[in-house]
Design an enzyme around this catalytic site. Structure first.
Site, mmCIF file in Angstrom:
data_model
loop_
_atom_site.group_PDB
_atom_site.id
_atom_site.type_symbol
_atom_site.label_atom_id
_atom_site.label_comp_id
_atom_site.label_asym_id
_atom_site.label_seq_id
_atom_site.Cartn_x
_atom_site.Cartn_y
_atom_site.Cartn_z
ATOM 1 N N VAL A 15 0.940 -1.153 0.096
ATOM 2 C CA VAL A 15 -0.008 0.024 0.113
ATOM 3 C C VAL A 15 0.745 1.139 -0.143
ATOM 4 O O VAL A 15 0.812 2.300 -0.515
ATOM 5 C CB VAL A 15 -1.100 0.098 1.106
ATOM 6 C CG1 VAL A 15 -1.749 1.229 1.372
ATOM 7 C CG2 VAL A 15 -2.160 -1.176 1.048
ATOM 8 N N GLU A 38 13.270 -0.793 10.493
ATOM 9 C CA GLU A 38 14.548 -0.781 11.023
ATOM 10 C C GLU A 38 15.854 -1.459 9.380
ATOM 11 O O GLU A 38 16.771 -0.759 9.385
ATOM 12 C CB GLU A 38 15.154 -2.110 11.855
ATOM 13 C CG GLU A 38 14.321 -1.673 13.296
ATOM 14 C CD GLU A 38 15.199 -0.945 14.189
ATOM 15 O OE1 GLU A 38 16.615 -0.870 13.858
ATOM 16 O OE2 GLU A 38 14.860 -0.476 15.065
ATOM 17 N N ARG A 39 15.092 -2.342 8.847
ATOM 18 C CA ARG A 39 15.852 -3.090 7.906
ATOM 19 C C ARG A 39 16.097 -1.935 6.663
ATOM 20 O O ARG A 39 17.370 -2.008 5.769
ATOM 21 C CB ARG A 39 14.969 -4.263 7.256
ATOM 22 C CG ARG A 39 15.915 -5.083 6.308
ATOM 23 C CD ARG A 39 15.207 -6.235 5.866
ATOM 24 N NE ARG A 39 13.905 -5.693 5.131
ATOM 25 C CZ ARG A 39 13.781 -5.268 3.773
ATOM 26 N NH1 ARG A 39 14.890 -5.255 3.211
ATOM 27 N NH2 ARG A 39 12.593 -4.729 3.237
ATOM 28 N N CYS A 148 -10.674 -2.127 2.727
ATOM 29 C CA CYS A 148 -11.088 -2.210 1.107
ATOM 30 C C CYS A 148 -12.419 -2.747 0.677
ATOM 31 O O CYS A 148 -13.103 -2.014 -0.190
ATOM 32 C CB CYS A 148 -9.627 -2.889 0.484
ATOM 33 S SG CYS A 148 -9.326 -4.333 1.198
ATOM 34 N N HIS A 241 -11.720 -6.067 -5.880
ATOM 35 C CA HIS A 241 -12.394 -6.599 -5.145
ATOM 36 C C HIS A 241 -14.004 -6.736 -5.590
ATOM 37 O O HIS A 241 -14.480 -5.703 -6.007
ATOM 38 C CB HIS A 241 -12.600 -6.220 -3.676
ATOM 39 C CG HIS A 241 -11.481 -6.491 -2.883
ATOM 40 N ND1 HIS A 241 -10.284 -7.222 -3.474
ATOM 41 C CD2 HIS A 241 -11.022 -6.110 -1.490
ATOM 42 C CE1 HIS A 241 -9.299 -7.455 -2.368
ATOM 43 N NE2 HIS A 241 -9.781 -6.746 -1.269
#
Lengths: 348, 348, 348, 348
Positions: A15, A38-39, A148, A241
């Site tokens: 998103v 963090e990564r 959604c 959807h």
């Protein structure tokens, strides 16, 4: 006018990438910060983000360095595409620190002093912000956009509820894979297959629909008294959807009347003038084989809900089908439209 | 014992190929003739049939010459996989000429003197054959099997109807592509997509369900008084129809009771002893993410209907999902089981 | 300036719809007529055309009445999306009658006096039109665009051939389903599957590649002396052909040099100024997992060919992969670019 | 005779599940232990294993408790479906402890004293076990089976190499998603798409092919001197790898001769009598549109490699296509056939 600086929390996720894509060329907003885990924090967006959308990432963010979520950020509005667990911590502290938080996360959608908004449906619920300010003592604010699937259900229900009163709704969803984020659903599970019962989804649809169709009374939001029976399914579709529904009204309505009421529906001011608002929020199609997720999801840049297959129901009153673009109207674009509404209403 | 010679009408089509595959090694039957259209008649099966199933065509029929449908054929039982328009002409003349016609076509399913049979559900409806003999003066007979989706709906409804009385059923189907035959649905239409409203399908499901659950009274079949609201959808699945349903009973039933009644269901004699009958006709699964068409369709050689996701319905009484293999139990295998029943009951 | 009126032959088919979509808003051209078969002629486009593209048909043509192919048509340029068998008859008579025929059909691609053109590759081959005029005595003219896969192969080969001389090419194609038109390939055949050997495709790729890379000498086109070994495959992809290739050069070239030559390639004047010409005709990507048909086909509005996975070949010199949008650059857009070139070169 | 007790290492993963499925009813072997990671060890198989195959897990293992990989296990033969990194540690210690280790992992395939075996291709390479015993001092032994794609390439190459000498091979693979294990490839990445360059795959194919086609000389394995140029691709197919190849021979061979040599190929004793060995290891099909992964992968219970589209190559000598079932012949069944060979040769 100068553009309003905005930050995107969780900008590397599925998103989050939609937020990046949509805000890179927004007429009112300008991306001032993007955050990650963090990564990824500290790296350039193009290096740390595994971009999954079909169109390329906008150049304007490619070289931006990803900030750590939760640090002090440049920007006035903050779009949150955080996982719910993290949103739970981060969003209140951002609002407390004075940011206008427009969240796509589910963490605070049920709170009685947090507006859950679809601008065409219930922009008057923004009045809850007054209570929020009093209750929480925040210098900023927090507004949420719904799940959604709920969006694809509630948008066509709104004009029908206004005209005829919606008493009961049977819902069977056929939900696209992108709704589960990335990496999300393995190919081996979903190709040529249907997976029933998306965890937690039916409950969200029931609760949020009642909130969105609720009324403001004396500064409080009263949930709508609508009975919903919901069955969810994951289907092998990328985006879009599909909601199969059957509706019982309080006052009689023919399929033709229902179609007319939805086709004639127009949002009240200032929504129609917002940059992301579609000319028509509900498109009614008369072909027997519509709506289809692949062919209708992108209508009006993914902001219109397409409705069709409207006909009498032998048990309740009406059956019909709607299609909504789950990562646009049902997620990132929906939150951006909320932010535009906040600007137009003077909250920013 | 000597095997009974059987002919397959329309043996080169999608359902016809399933008949060929299943009858090539049947313990009671032996293929004596296969028929096709003007275009294919006269050629060897392996030359004129575009075989589309994943397993190879059985060698035993590869060299057989395709006869023209409607000519005098060797064989006692005739399986019809004809298009409805052709079945309309051919099936009565075959029955008149003395053949035992087991049809998978829809042409005569609604006739008051033609049994529409699922052996586990309504084998007593074979009593209509008496009336058929009198009315039509045929020396043979005609028995039909229902629409594929109807089968997946009615089999689990049967024990529920016996135990609690079924009053209303909401049905939303997710139907596999093989149900449309070959070439059927173009890839460009259905991949990553959902196509609503399969033409004529909802009507068949409504009408046939009432017939199958109807009662015999004084030699006549009285349709069941069940209200059905049906929405059909085509989904990108090869084989396996999924039926989402919500049910209102005449007498209260908990999900646990409903599950038990279906799990305990056993067909009455002589059905359990028939070669194609599954040990259990209804399999009840308790996992939240079942049934799934790709993983449940093949249960008991595609002869069992799998049911799951059984839980209370906020509007009616119960929601649940069933999966049926549409070209096996829902088509060819269903007709073969009917033929086995006719043998066991002494009609052949 | 006034727009040039153009007619679309075969406007209801898959490629015809792309022509309609692209020409509805073209800066130089304006649709003056659309033609169809006996079955569709006389009806309004929106009534007789089963529109299959994901975006809606442009309103401007919805109400247009479909003409019968072959009748006298308003318009100066004619785009042909006809089946080859019909193009064989119709295209010469249109050219004879004075129309500028830009054909996407294969019927005349091999003729020695009919230019087969990719503007960036061989716009000088238009010189064949002189010979065409003399040979055929037409007051109009006929120019063809190549097979979709050939386009994805030849565009990156062109700068490599100019720089290093291409001697041999191994080609393995993975072709999208839309290349087969509509209804085209049944879902039951291609889903989760690969179909080898698209009929006639390998021959077209071999012959057309040699023509496109051929040289003009004394008003004649001399085919390039390139050896091609081609294996075609149909894959479950909607749009976007992928070409895996290995190349032997006449002069040594490292992967880096090859990448640079392709990245630096620019078409010669007047091509870069044409409305449909991409800024860069060949995009070189360095990521290991690119190009991908779904994510690269739409680059530069589907007009750029994306190349990647460039590395040494243990047997020949170089391996690489290209992706081309088969119904845009490889079909309708390619023909439109040809027409733009004809206008710019003064043929219209 | 008493069945031989066997353990499955890594029994809960994608390949491990295939081992479970195949060994549950094996005529010679009986599952005595199944192992998993820290997370699953101690639980019942049916509780801790997310079963992903379409057919149900065999009842015989459902109640078995998963052991921790690496503990002392009941069983004589050990099948390893471990990730390569873990296999690196575990397999030698199991062999040292006296187990017959049949590994599907890649960790030791390149070791000069570890046989890499396809029984029909190079059962004589088992002679390396003598050297292994001397070198390593193990009381057990370790035998490996090759990469899934290598298997589909080498099996048809073997008889061609014997008859004509294979000098060069161009390889373009179209590999199924199950080859990446579970959860493996996200639906959002691969549906309607092709992903080039599966990491590490091309190298494995090159190295293992040379080993498998190598000769034993004086107790040593001499790699075959074959040049291979390999391009790998992931395609949206569940099971079944397709290998497009072009071959240069040392001695001339027509397509007809090549087809005959492959069709006539029979493994040498004792392979044809092994329970998992197919009657014919290579099936040659003459239809233009074969082989196809979905329709040919399951031939002979997934143990035969299907070859087709055999024809002259304009650059090398021959082009052809093979299809192999990657999780059966190319993984679990291949290892089981190796174990059967070890039993037949007296190693167990």
């Amino acid at each position: 006018m100068d553009k309003i600086p905005v930050a995107i929390l969780g900008a590397t996720g599925a998103v989050g990438q939609r937020f990046v894509q949509l805000l890179a060329e927004h007429p009112w907003f300008e991306i001032s910060a993007i955050t990650g885990s963090e990564r990824t924090a500290g790296g350039r967006y193009k290096d740390v983000c595994r971009w999954i959308l079909d169109e390329e990432a906008p150049e304007i963010v490619s070289e931006m360095v990803v900030s750590k979520t939760g640090t002090s950020l440049p920007g006035r509005i903050v779009f949150s595409a955080l996982p719910s667990r993290i949103a739970q911590q981060v969003e209140p502290s951002m609002a407390e620190a004075g940011y206008i938080v427009c969240s796509n996360a589910s963490a605070f959608r049920q709170e009685p002093d947090v507006p859950l908004i679809i601008p065409e449906v219930n922009s008057d619920h923004l009045a809850l912000l007054e209570r929020q300010r009093v209750n929480r003592g925040w210098s900023g604010l927090l507004v949420t956009s719904p799940n959604c699937t709920t969006t694809g259900l509630v948008m066509p229900l709104k004009p029908l509820d206004d005209a005829f009163g919606v008493a009961q709704v049977f819902v069977t969803t056929l939900q696209a894979v992108s709704g589960a984020g990335y990496p999300g659903v393995p190919y081996l599970d979903i190709v040529g297959n249907i997976l029933p019962n998306i965890p937690g989804e039916a409950e969200k649809i029931q609760q949020e629909s009642r909130l969105l169709l609720g009324q403001m009374k004396a500064g409080q939001r009263i949930s709508a008294e609508i009975e919903l029976s919901v069955q969810t399914n994951r289907v092998p579709v990328i985006d879009g959807h599909t909601v199969n529904m059957a509706i019982k009204f309080e006052r009689p309505a023919s399929p033709e009347e229902a179609a007319r009421v939805m086709a004639d529906f127009r949002a009240s001011s200032p929504v129609p003038g917002l940059p992301s608002a579609p000319a028509e929020s509900i498109l009614v199609r008369s072909e027997m084989d519509r709506p289809q997720p692949r062919r209708d999801r992108a209508a009006s840049d993914g902001m219109a809900v397409t409705v069709g297959s409207i006909r009498p129901c032998p048990i309740l009153d009406l059956r019909m089908i709607s299609v909504v673009h789950n990562t646009l109207r049902g997620a990132a674009s929906g939150s951006i439209l909320n932010a535009e509404l906040l600007v137009a209403e003077g909250y920013v």
